[in-house]
Every structure is written in structure tokens, then in C-alpha cells.
Scaffold this motif. Structure first.
Motif, mmCIF file in Angstrom:
data_model
loop_
_atom_site.group_PDB
_atom_site.id
_atom_site.type_symbol
_atom_site.label_atom_id
_atom_site.label_comp_id
_atom_site.label_asym_id
_atom_site.label_seq_id
_atom_site.Cartn_x
_atom_site.Cartn_y
_atom_site.Cartn_z
ATOM 1 N N TRP A 74 0.844 -1.202 0.000
ATOM 2 C CA TRP A 74 0.000 0.000 0.000
ATOM 3 C C TRP A 74 0.874 1.245 0.000
ATOM 4 C CZ3 TRP A 74 -3.736 1.555 4.594
ATOM 5 C CH2 TRP A 74 -4.499 2.666 4.200
ATOM 6 N N TYR A 75 1.860 1.260 0.872
ATOM 7 C CA TYR A 75 2.770 2.405 0.977
ATOM 8 C C TYR A 75 3.507 2.640 -0.340
ATOM 9 C CZ TYR A 75 6.609 5.294 2.780
ATOM 10 O OH TYR A 75 7.516 6.302 2.987
ATOM 11 N N ALA A 76 4.025 1.559 -0.938
ATOM 12 C CA ALA A 76 4.811 1.692 -2.166
ATOM 13 C C ALA A 76 3.955 2.220 -3.311
ATOM 14 C CB ALA A 76 5.428 0.347 -2.530
ATOM 15 N N THR A 77 2.762 1.652 -3.467
ATOM 16 C CA THR A 77 1.890 2.077 -4.558
ATOM 17 C C THR A 77 1.382 3.496 -4.339
ATOM 18 O OG1 THR A 77 1.180 -0.213 -4.870
ATOM 19 C CG2 THR A 77 -0.165 1.491 -5.887
ATOM 20 N N LEU A 78 1.025 3.816 -3.103
ATOM 21 C CA LEU A 78 0.501 5.146 -2.791
ATOM 22 C C LEU A 78 1.543 6.215 -3.025
ATOM 23 C CD1 LEU A 78 -1.679 7.015 -1.536
ATOM 24 C CD2 LEU A 78 -0.734 6.439 0.701
ATOM 25 N N PHE A 79 2.736 6.038 -2.497
ATOM 26 C CA PHE A 79 3.745 7.092 -2.561
ATOM 27 C C PHE A 79 4.407 7.192 -3.926
ATOM 28 C CE2 PHE A 79 3.029 7.126 1.872
ATOM 29 C CZ PHE A 79 3.483 8.345 2.361
ATOM 30 N N SER A 80 4.359 6.128 -4.713
ATOM 31 C CA SER A 80 4.868 6.236 -6.083
ATOM 32 C C SER A 80 3.811 6.825 -7.007
ATOM 33 C CB SER A 80 5.313 4.863 -6.590
ATOM 34 O OG SER A 80 4.231 3.951 -6.590
ATOM 35 N N GLY A 81 2.562 6.405 -6.842
ATOM 36 C CA GLY A 81 1.500 6.917 -7.698
ATOM 37 C C GLY A 81 1.136 8.353 -7.411
ATOM 38 N N PHE A 82 1.195 8.748 -6.136
ATOM 39 C CA PHE A 82 0.834 10.109 -5.734
ATOM 40 C C PHE A 82 2.082 10.943 -5.455
ATOM 41 C CE2 PHE A 82 -3.622 9.048 -3.853
ATOM 42 C CZ PHE A 82 -3.894 8.258 -4.961
ATOM 43 N N TYR A 83 3.151 10.649 -6.156
ATOM 44 C CA TYR A 83 4.453 11.242 -5.829
ATOM 45 C C TYR A 83 4.416 12.771 -5.861
ATOM 46 C CZ TYR A 83 9.429 12.319 -5.997
ATOM 47 O OH TYR A 83 10.663 12.840 -5.742
ATOM 48 N N LEU A 84 3.905 13.359 -6.945
ATOM 49 C CA LEU A 84 3.940 14.818 -7.074
ATOM 50 C C LEU A 84 3.077 15.526 -6.027
ATOM 51 C CD1 LEU A 84 4.038 15.341 -10.952
ATOM 52 C CD2 LEU A 84 5.870 15.690 -9.300
ATOM 53 N N PRO A 85 1.807 15.137 -5.842
ATOM 54 C CA PRO A 85 1.029 15.827 -4.805
ATOM 55 C C PRO A 85 1.590 15.628 -3.406
ATOM 56 C CG PRO A 85 -0.214 13.996 -5.747
ATOM 57 C CD PRO A 85 0.956 14.214 -6.613
ATOM 58 N N LEU A 86 2.098 14.431 -3.101
ATOM 59 C CA LEU A 86 2.665 14.211 -1.771
ATOM 60 C C LEU A 86 3.963 14.974 -1.586
ATOM 61 C CD1 LEU A 86 1.948 10.404 -1.220
ATOM 62 C CD2 LEU A 86 0.737 12.363 -0.264
ATOM 63 N N LEU A 87 4.740 15.104 -2.656
ATOM 64 C CA LEU A 87 5.960 15.920 -2.585
ATOM 65 C C LEU A 87 5.608 17.381 -2.339
ATOM 66 C CD1 LEU A 87 9.023 16.268 -2.885
ATOM 67 C CD2 LEU A 87 8.664 16.511 -5.354
ATOM 68 N N LEU A 88 4.568 17.865 -3.000
ATOM 69 C CA LEU A 88 4.139 19.249 -2.793
ATOM 70 C C LEU A 88 3.671 19.461 -1.352
ATOM 71 C CD1 LEU A 88 3.626 22.031 -3.956
ATOM 72 C CD2 LEU A 88 1.413 21.233 -4.804
ATOM 73 N N ILE A 89 2.951 18.481 -0.809
ATOM 74 C CA ILE A 89 2.533 18.580 0.593
ATOM 75 C C ILE A 89 3.753 18.632 1.503
ATOM 76 C CG2 ILE A 89 1.435 17.324 2.488
ATOM 77 C CD1 ILE A 89 -0.626 16.289 0.493
ATOM 78 N N LEU A 90 4.733 17.791 1.245
ATOM 79 C CA LEU A 90 5.942 17.763 2.063
ATOM 80 C C LEU A 90 6.678 19.102 2.007
ATOM 81 C CD1 LEU A 90 7.995 16.248 3.798
ATOM 82 C CD2 LEU A 90 9.054 15.402 1.692
ATOM 83 N N ILE A 91 6.802 19.660 0.809
ATOM 84 C CA ILE A 91 7.466 20.960 0.678
ATOM 85 C C ILE A 91 6.702 22.027 1.456
ATOM 86 C CG2 ILE A 91 8.051 22.789 -0.962
ATOM 87 C CD1 ILE A 91 8.615 20.587 -3.021
ATOM 88 N N CYS A 92 5.378 21.997 1.352
ATOM 89 C CA CYS A 92 4.562 22.970 2.081
ATOM 90 C C CYS A 92 4.768 22.841 3.588
ATOM 91 C CB CYS A 92 3.083 22.779 1.741
ATOM 92 S SG CYS A 92 2.593 23.373 0.115
ATOM 93 N N LEU A 93 4.807 21.620 4.092
ATOM 94 C CA LEU A 93 4.983 21.429 5.531
ATOM 95 C C LEU A 93 6.355 21.909 5.988
ATOM 96 C CD1 LEU A 93 3.319 17.924 6.065
ATOM 97 C CD2 LEU A 93 2.341 20.186 6.466
ATOM 98 N N ILE A 94 7.373 21.708 5.158
ATOM 99 C CA ILE A 94 8.721 22.185 5.505
ATOM 100 C C ILE A 94 8.758 23.713 5.522
ATOM 101 C CG2 ILE A 94 11.114 22.299 4.729
ATOM 102 C CD1 ILE A 94 10.731 19.443 3.623
ATOM 103 N N VAL A 95 8.253 24.330 4.462
ATOM 104 C CA VAL A 95 8.257 25.796 4.383
ATOM 105 C C VAL A 95 7.402 26.397 5.489
ATOM 106 C CG1 VAL A 95 7.618 27.775 2.951
ATOM 107 C CG2 VAL A 95 8.716 25.781 1.902
ATOM 108 N N ASN A 287 -3.734 -8.793 0.944
ATOM 109 C CA ASN A 287 -2.620 -8.964 0.013
ATOM 110 C C ASN A 287 -1.586 -7.841 0.077
ATOM 111 O OD1 ASN A 287 -3.604 -6.764 -1.509
ATOM 112 N ND2 ASN A 287 -4.658 -8.064 -2.976
ATOM 113 N N ALA A 288 -1.834 -6.796 0.835
ATOM 114 C CA ALA A 288 -0.874 -5.691 0.934
ATOM 115 C C ALA A 288 -0.186 -5.628 2.287
ATOM 116 C CB ALA A 288 -1.588 -4.352 0.669
ATOM 117 N N SER A 289 -0.505 -6.563 3.202
ATOM 118 C CA SER A 289 -0.004 -6.460 4.571
ATOM 119 C C SER A 289 1.345 -7.154 4.748
ATOM 120 C CB SER A 289 -1.017 -7.073 5.542
ATOM 121 O OG SER A 289 -1.097 -8.467 5.361
ATOM 122 N N SER A 290 2.000 -6.824 5.858
ATOM 123 C CA SER A 290 3.244 -7.486 6.237
ATOM 124 C C SER A 290 2.938 -8.855 6.825
ATOM 125 C CB SER A 290 4.002 -6.634 7.257
ATOM 126 O OG SER A 290 4.421 -5.421 6.705
#
Length: 333
Positions: A74-95, A287-290
Motif C-alpha cells: 500500500w505504501y509503495a503504490t501510494l507514494f509512487s502513484g501520488f508522488y507529485l502531490p505528496l511531494l508538494l505537501i511535504l514541501i509545504c509542511l517544511i516551508v 494482500n498488501a499487509s506485512s
């Protein structure tokens, strides 16, 4: 209950805590332009969240870490598929964090104004983007048989997800206005109460549309109950702020957020990321769990650490519980 279901619930709780706490954080940031009339009032609003904003973000880090450990696919698919919006959120939180810390370092008007603009925009954008992200998680995205996201950024900008972004922005701003009324004194408190009432009315329509759309899209009996609780709590919060009961209104706006997040996760279960290409390719709690052993170790760690974190954060809010106003501001250096 099997451990992968337990961790699905725990992750839902972590996101609920994050949106409840960071929701009024984002709302206060937006209100620095909508409510505050001068620099002194902007300082008051920022000071209401000054002692707690960074602690609130711990819930996001924990939710992300728990997802990585409990549901790595879940983590891998979510963060790769939503890479740009999540990166923008991260930049916003840092700034945003830098803006809180650096705004008062100089007396120059231009310096402080620029950082105030940064606080506003880095509060508004994540408030929208989180709604868009969760709208897409519930609606489903293009996931292939290898559990990989094969869509594009344009696929994420669909009407349902964009409406979700509007709802989270409106709801967080309303939540922040109620918090401002609860934490301030004087004229700014009166205006925050009035603005909160208007924002509540403005939030009700898009929120109802989004929740009903969610129910039609993926809902069942439990999600319908959560929908009813969300609507009732929002109406109660609006009525309470209208009557000047800021404490009740804040509690009910918090229930609104919690019930709305619960509805999204109830509608999502047992999937964690549905596939719009083929239902059999959807990521599920199974199917997505550890491995069970990993989840068992995580559960023991959560049992030990969670009460300590809750006690510490609760103590922080208790220490800084008093109202503030412009008369409490220290002279600028």
C-alpha cells in the motif's frame, strides 16, 4: 480480529488524529488572511497554535510509518502513484515550519509579510491536496496486476477527488475558526465566532454532496451510519457556534472530522487502494499487509508507546489552554 484488520483500524485512527489536530492548524493558517485585520491579530492567531503545531504533525509521521511497516505494498503504490502531490505537501509542511520559526526573527515589514504569505499558502495547499489524495484512494486508481500505479497526474484530478479537496479545505477552515474563537479574547474572538458560523454554512453543502457521492460509490451500512453522524455533528457544531458555545462547537467539529474519516475508511474496507482497471488487482488488507510476525511486534510497540505519546500531547494542550489576545503580545524586538 486478525492483526492486519487491527492495523487498518489503527491507521484510520492515526489519520483521524492528524486531520483533527492539523485541521485547525491549517485553518488558522488560512485565517491569517481571512480573519486577521493587522499584524498584531495575525500574531495572535499564530500564537494560538505556536506551542502545538509541530506536535500535531507527529500523527502524520506515525501514520506514514505505520503504513510502511504494516502495509508495505500500500505504501509503495501510494507514494509512487501520488508522488507529485505528496511531494508538494511535504514541501509545504517544511516551508510552513520554517515560516513559523523565522517570521519573528526580524522587524522589517517586508520580511514578516513574506513569511505570512508563506504560512497562508502552505496551509491552504495541503488542506486541499489531502482531500484530493483521499478522494482518489477511496474512488480507486489505475493499479495493474503487479500492484503498480500505471495512471498519470491527470487521472488524479477527477471531479470526485477535486470535490474532496474543496470539502477538506472548507472543513479545516471552519474547524480553525472555531478553534480561534475558543482560544482568543476580545474583538477577534467575536469576529472568529461570526466567521465560523458562515464558514460552517458554506461547508455543509459541498460536504453533504461529497459524503453522499462516497456512499453511492462505495458505501454500505456502517458507512451510512458514519455519514449520518458526520452530518449531525456538523449541524450541531454550526448551531453551537451560533449560540456562542465555542467548546461544544469545537468538540462537534472534531466529531465531524472523525466521523468523515471513519466513513471513508469504512467505505474503503477491505480494500486499501481499489484498482479501477480490475477489481482483482485491488490492494486489500490481506494482500498488501506485512507478515503476521511483523504485525505482532508492531502491536506490542504500539501498546507501549501510544499511551505515553497521548499523555505528553494532552499535557501540552493543558499547559497552553488559556485564551490570548493582542494585549498579551510581547513587544517586538
Amino acid at each position: 480480529m486478525e492483526l492486519h484488520n487491527v492495523w487498518f483500524v489503527l491507521i484510520a485512527v492515526l489519520w483521524t488524529g492528524y486531520f483533527f489536530l492539523e485541521g485547525f492548524d491549517f485553518g488558522i493558517g488560512v485565517l491569517t488572511k481571512l480573519l486577521a485585520r493587522d499584524r498584531a491579530e495575525r500574531r495572535v492567531l499564530i500564537n494560538t497554535i505556536g506551542p502545538v503545531w509541530d506536535g500535531n504533525e507527529v500523527w502524520l509521521l506515525t501514520a506514514g510509518g505505520a503504513t510502511f511497516a504494516a502495509f508495505p505494498d500500500w505504501y509503495a503504490t501510494l507514494f509512487s502513484g501520488f508522488y507529485l502531490p505528496l511531494l508538494l505537501i511535504l514541501i509545504c509542511l517544511i516551508v510552513r515550519g520554517v515560516a513559523f520559526e523565522y517570521r519573528h526573527k526580524r522587524d522589517e515589514e517586508r520580511w514578516q509579510t513574506n513569511w505570512e504569505h508563506a504560512i497562508f499558502w502552505t496551509s491552504l495547499l495541503p488542506a486541499v491536496l489531502w482531500g484530493v489524495a483521499f478522494g482518489n484512494i477511496v474512488r480507486g486508481v489505475a493499479i495493474d496486476g503487479d500492484k503498480e500505479f500505471v495512471g498519470g497526474l491527470s487521472d488524479l484530478l477527477n471531479p470526485y477527488a477535486l470535490l474532496g479537496g474543496v470539502v477538506t479545505l472548507a472543513l479545516f477552515t471552519f474547524h480553525g475558526a472555531v478553534f480561534a474563537a475558543l482560544k482568543t479574547v476580545g474583538d477577534i474572538r467575536v469576529r472568529a465566532r461570526r466567521l465560523a458560523f458562515r464558514l460552517g454554512l458554506a461547508t455543509a453543502v459541498p460536504a453533504a454532496c461529497f459524503l453522499l457521492w462516497t456512499q453511492v460509490l462505495r458505501g454500505d451500512g456502517p458507512s451510512l451510519v458514519a455519514l449520518a453522524v458526520t452530518v449531525a455533528a456538523l449541524l450541531g457544531a454550526i448551531g453551537a457556534i451560533r449560540a456562542g458555545r465555542e467548546g461544544w462547537s469545537f468538540a462537534l467539529s472534531g466529531v465531524t472530522i472523525a466521523a468523515a474519516v471513519a466513513m471513508l475508511f469504512l467505505a474503503l474496507f477491505p480494500d486499501v487502494m481499489p484498482s479501477t482497471l480490475n477489481e482483482e488487482w485491488s490492494l486489500t488488507v490481506t494482500n498488501a499487509s506485512s507478515s503476521p510476525y511483523t504485525l505482532k511486534i508492531m502491536t506490542w510497540l504500539a501498546v507501549i508507546a501510544t499511551p505515553l505519546v497521548l499523555l505528553y500531547q494532552g499535557w501540552t494542550y493543558w499547559v497552553f489552554r488559556k485564551r490570548i489576545g493582542t494585549q498579551h503580545l510581547a513587544d517586538s524586538h
